[in-house]
Design a protein around this motif. Structure first.
Motif, PDB file in Angstrom:
ATOM      1  N   PRO A  63       0.821  -1.210   0.000  1.00 19.78           N
ATOM      2  CA  PRO A  63       0.000   0.000   0.000  1.00 19.78           C
ATOM      3  C   PRO A  63       0.858   1.265   0.000  1.00 19.78           C
ATOM      4  N   GLU A  64       2.035   1.196   0.621  1.00 19.51           N
ATOM      5  CA  GLU A  64       2.922   2.367   0.644  1.00 19.51           C
ATOM      6  C   GLU A  64       3.400   2.714  -0.773  1.00 19.51           C
ATOM      7  N   GLN A  65       3.769   1.671  -1.531  1.00 24.47           N
ATOM      8  CA  GLN A  65       4.211   1.886  -2.917  1.00 24.47           C
ATOM      9  C   GLN A  65       3.074   2.478  -3.751  1.00 24.47           C
ATOM     10  N   TYR A  90       0.661   4.218  -2.736  1.00 25.21           N
ATOM     11  CA  TYR A  90       0.437   5.589  -2.294  1.00 25.21           C
ATOM     12  C   TYR A  90       1.368   6.556  -3.034  1.00 25.21           C
ATOM     13  N   TYR A  91       2.647   6.211  -3.129  1.00 23.23           N
ATOM     14  CA  TYR A  91       3.581   7.129  -3.786  1.00 23.23           C
ATOM     15  C   TYR A  91       3.326   7.210  -5.300  1.00 23.23           C
ATOM     16  N   ARG A 100       0.118   9.395  -5.482  1.00 20.66           N
ATOM     17  CA  ARG A 100       0.321  10.826  -5.209  1.00 20.66           C
ATOM     18  C   ARG A 100       0.861  11.541  -6.449  1.00 20.66           C
ATOM     19  N   ALA A 101       1.811  10.899  -7.127  1.00 19.26           N
ATOM     20  CA  ALA A 101       2.384  11.524  -8.317  1.00 19.26           C
ATOM     21  C   ALA A 101       1.348  11.581  -9.449  1.00 19.26           C
ATOM     22  N   ALA A 124      -1.843  11.777  -8.945  1.00 25.41           N
ATOM     23  CA  ALA A 124      -2.789  12.816  -8.506  1.00 25.41           C
ATOM     24  C   ALA A 124      -2.252  14.207  -8.837  1.00 25.41           C
ATOM     25  N   TYR A 161      -3.170   3.064   2.686  1.00 26.48           N
ATOM     26  CA  TYR A 161      -1.950   3.508   3.373  1.00 26.48           C
ATOM     27  C   TYR A 161      -2.093   4.847   4.108  1.00 26.48           C
ATOM     28  N   PHE A 209       9.921   4.613 -11.966  1.00 24.79           N
ATOM     29  CA  PHE A 209       8.781   5.310 -11.357  1.00 24.79           C
ATOM     30  C   PHE A 209       8.028   6.081 -12.440  1.00 24.79           C
ATOM     31  N   GLN A 246      -0.074  -2.506   7.663  1.00 19.88           N
ATOM     32  CA  GLN A 246       0.557  -2.072   6.411  1.00 19.88           C
ATOM     33  C   GLN A 246       0.089  -0.682   5.973  1.00 19.88           C
ATOM     34  N   VAL A 247      -0.617   0.025   6.846  1.00 24.32           N
ATOM     35  CA  VAL A 247      -1.014   1.413   6.561  1.00 24.32           C
ATOM     36  C   VAL A 247      -0.368   2.317   7.616  1.00 24.32           C
ATOM     37  N   ARG A 248      -0.340   3.631   7.329  1.00 21.32           N
ATOM     38  CA  ARG A 248       0.358   4.559   8.241  1.00 21.32           C
ATOM     39  C   ARG A 248      -0.144   4.449   9.679  1.00 21.32           C
ATOM     40  N   PHE A 255       9.604   2.450  -4.476  1.00 22.02           N
ATOM     41  CA  PHE A 255       9.055   3.786  -4.674  1.00 22.02           C
ATOM     42  C   PHE A 255       8.650   4.358  -3.315  1.00 22.02           C
ATOM     43  N   ILE A 306      12.157   8.768  -3.698  1.00 25.21           N
ATOM     44  CA  ILE A 306      11.890   8.745  -5.143  1.00 25.21           C
ATOM     45  C   ILE A 306      10.931   9.884  -5.505  1.00 25.21           C
ATOM     46  N   GLU A 307       9.918  10.092  -4.643  1.00 27.84           N
ATOM     47  CA  GLU A 307       8.988  11.208  -4.925  1.00 27.84           C
ATOM     48  C   GLU A 307       9.744  12.546  -4.909  1.00 27.84           C
ATOM     49  N   TYR A 323      11.522  12.988  -8.048  1.00 29.34           N
ATOM     50  CA  TYR A 323      10.561  13.222  -9.133  1.00 29.34           C
ATOM     51  C   TYR A 323      10.058  14.675  -9.086  1.00 29.34           C
ATOM     52  N   PHE A 352       1.637  19.259  -5.927  1.00 24.72           N
ATOM     53  CA  PHE A 352       2.092  18.501  -4.746  1.00 24.72           C
ATOM     54  C   PHE A 352       1.821  19.293  -3.463  1.00 24.72           C
ATOM     55  N   LEU A 410      -1.653  18.725  -2.440  1.00 26.29           N
ATOM     56  CA  LEU A 410      -1.819  17.384  -1.843  1.00 26.29           C
ATOM     57  C   LEU A 410      -1.278  17.353  -0.413  1.00 26.29           C
TER      58      LEU A 410
END
Lengths: 312, 172
Positions: free
Chosen positions: A68-70, A72-73, A76-77, A79, A115, A207, B34-36, B119, B123-124, B127, B138, B141
């Protein structure tokens, strides 16, 4: 004899295919025993099947093991790209209401926890459209809001998008060739990463590739008819679980059908026609009337008046 | 000869079929968040009281499985938290940071790439640096995710349902 060799080869490759599907590595060694044991199979065939097995297993694992973390990233991009393309309609009251409604609907889906939670955003566009990126960033345009006469219809739109999330349709739109590339590259990268370093440039390229597939599926090509039907059918189930009239899905599609006549872009381009969608969901709905409630209508009208009426 | 190979194939299908029916939740006694941040609730219901939260990577022991959507858990902390969590918030994997050196070298390449080392924020950030045209997108967001006024709390959902006179039909 020729027939026997054919059956032997067919059996061998069927066995390899089953191993790929099952991901059962224990039985992989059984293939080593095949030459001289199965008619017509030699070491070259074993190597070929093993190579297919490795790639196949990687592809299956890639989609199923992405965390779920992957997601999410990646989401986000994606989005950020959608926001950059359409622009955001910034209205705190409308955004808060949309997030309260959307979070409530998501609670009754099959994927209530993602996530970083669900996030709902209004896009400043007259185009009729809605998107759901991986990681649960859900967008509705002002044009789509105008197709909703009340909270019930908007809940149906959000439920359709949440169904895309719970089925991970956006992640599944990433090309299998992309995953092959990712795994081939990462295999050689593993040693570098193990030493504590990261090849950010290579990961960044991957990515961007993944992102390209996702945004193309969302904005340009849309999903297949089957996936849209799946989202409609599950969307109806979700609104019903929330306590809304499922007839709201049909009512919204009927308004959309009229509106799309003069606005063919957006949903019209990436979704089956509202007429076809109505045909899919109508048999699932027992009562054709929407049971409305004054408290729900008041809060919908108060929050959405500006977004539904303004024109860009 | 042909019959022999057909028999082998049938046996394989049977063995693999039995293997695929294995439910990953049973036969194991712990899972990871597996979530925040995930809610631990008093009952297996979306509208039930939240007893506490567990962060990403927290380990929980499985106490029971009342349905497809919920797992009854007990957190593996000094002061354990017991209650019900959503299936979608949990994974059978251990979500530890893989670190560097020997332990990372032992990890499979795909684990390294896709489970905590793939990722991520780094990586974000790269990017974002490369795509400056997305800076304001961003930023929006970030605002949406960080601003408490847009974070919908569990009690807000309960209130939204109540005020809207909704009668949900939950699936356990």
């Amino acid at each position: 004899m020729k027939n026997s060799i054919g059956i032997g080869l067919l059996s061998f490759f069927l066995m390899a295919a089953m191993l790929v599907i099952s991901g059962c590595s224990v039985l992989e060694s059984a293939m080593d025993m095949a030459p001289g044991f199965i008619p017509g199979v030699d070491k070259k065939d074993v190597d070929m099947a093993k190579s297919g097995l490795a790639v196949g297993q990687q592809l299956v694992e890639a989609v199923d093991t992405i965390t779920p973390e992957q997601e999410y990233y990646i989401g986000r991009a994606a989005a950020a790209t959608i926001i950059n393309t359409y622009g955001v309609y910034e209205d705190d009251a409308a955004t808060l209401y949309l997030n309260e409604l959307g979070s409530t609907v998501a609670e009754f889906s099959d994927m209530p926890e993602v996530y970083s939670g669900y996030h709902f955003i209004i896009l400043d566009s007259d185009e009729i459209n809605a998107f759901a990126t991986p990681g649960a960033f859900i967008f509705v345009t002002r044009g789509m809001l105008a197709c909703c006469d009340g909270e019930e219809e908007l809940a149906a739109v959000l439920a359709h998008e949440i169904a895309h999330i719970q089925n991970r349709h956006a992640i599944r739109s990433i090309k299998s060739s992309r995953w092959t590339k990712v795994f081939t590259k990462l295999g050689s990268e593993a040693a570098k990463q193990a030493a504590g370093g990261r090849d950010l440039a290579a990961l960044g390229d991957m990515f961007e590739g993944v992102l390209d597939d996702v945004t193309k599926a969302l904005i340009v090509n849309g999903y297949s008819r089957d996936l849209e039907e799946e989202a409609d059918v599950q969307g109806v189930a979700i609104v019903e679980r929330c306590g809304y009239s499922p007839a709201a899905m049909v009512a919204m599609l009927k308004v959309m059908e009229k509106s799309l006549g003069s606005n063919g872009g957006g949903f019209g381009k990436t979704h089956p026609s509202p007429e076809d969608r109505i045909e899919t969901v109508e048999p699932m709905i027992s009562a054709n009337r929407i049971t409305r409630n004054s408290a729900r209508q008041s809060r919908f009208d108060a929050a959405m008046r500006g977004a539904r009426n303004s024109r860009s | 000869m042909i019959h022999r190979w057909l028999a082998v194939l049938i046996l394989l299908v049977f063995v693999l079929g039995a293997g695929s029916m294995w439910n990953p939740v049973f036969g194991q006694d712990a899972m990871s968040v597996q979530v925040r941040s995930s809610n631990v609730r008093e009952k297996a219901s979306a509208l039930s009281k939240v007893l506490g939260k567990l962060a990403y990577g927290s380990r929980v022991s499985i106490v029971g499985k009342p349905g497809k959507s919920w797992i009854q858990v007990k957190s593996q902390q000094k002061t354990p938290l017991a209650g019900f969590m959503r299936t979608s918030a949990l994974t059978k994997k251990k979500l530890k940071m893989k670190g560097t050196g020997a332990s990372a070298a032992m990890a499979k390449a795909d684990d390294v790439a896709l489970a905590g080392k793939g990722f991520d924020k780094e990586i974000e950030d790269a990017y974002r640096k490369k795509n400056v045209n997305l800076t304001s997108a961003f930023a929006f967001l970030d605002k949406l995710e960080d601003d408490p006024k847009f974070k919908v709390k569990p009690e807000q959902v309960v209130e939204f349902v109540k005020k809207g006179k909704l009668k949900p039909k939950e699936v356990s």
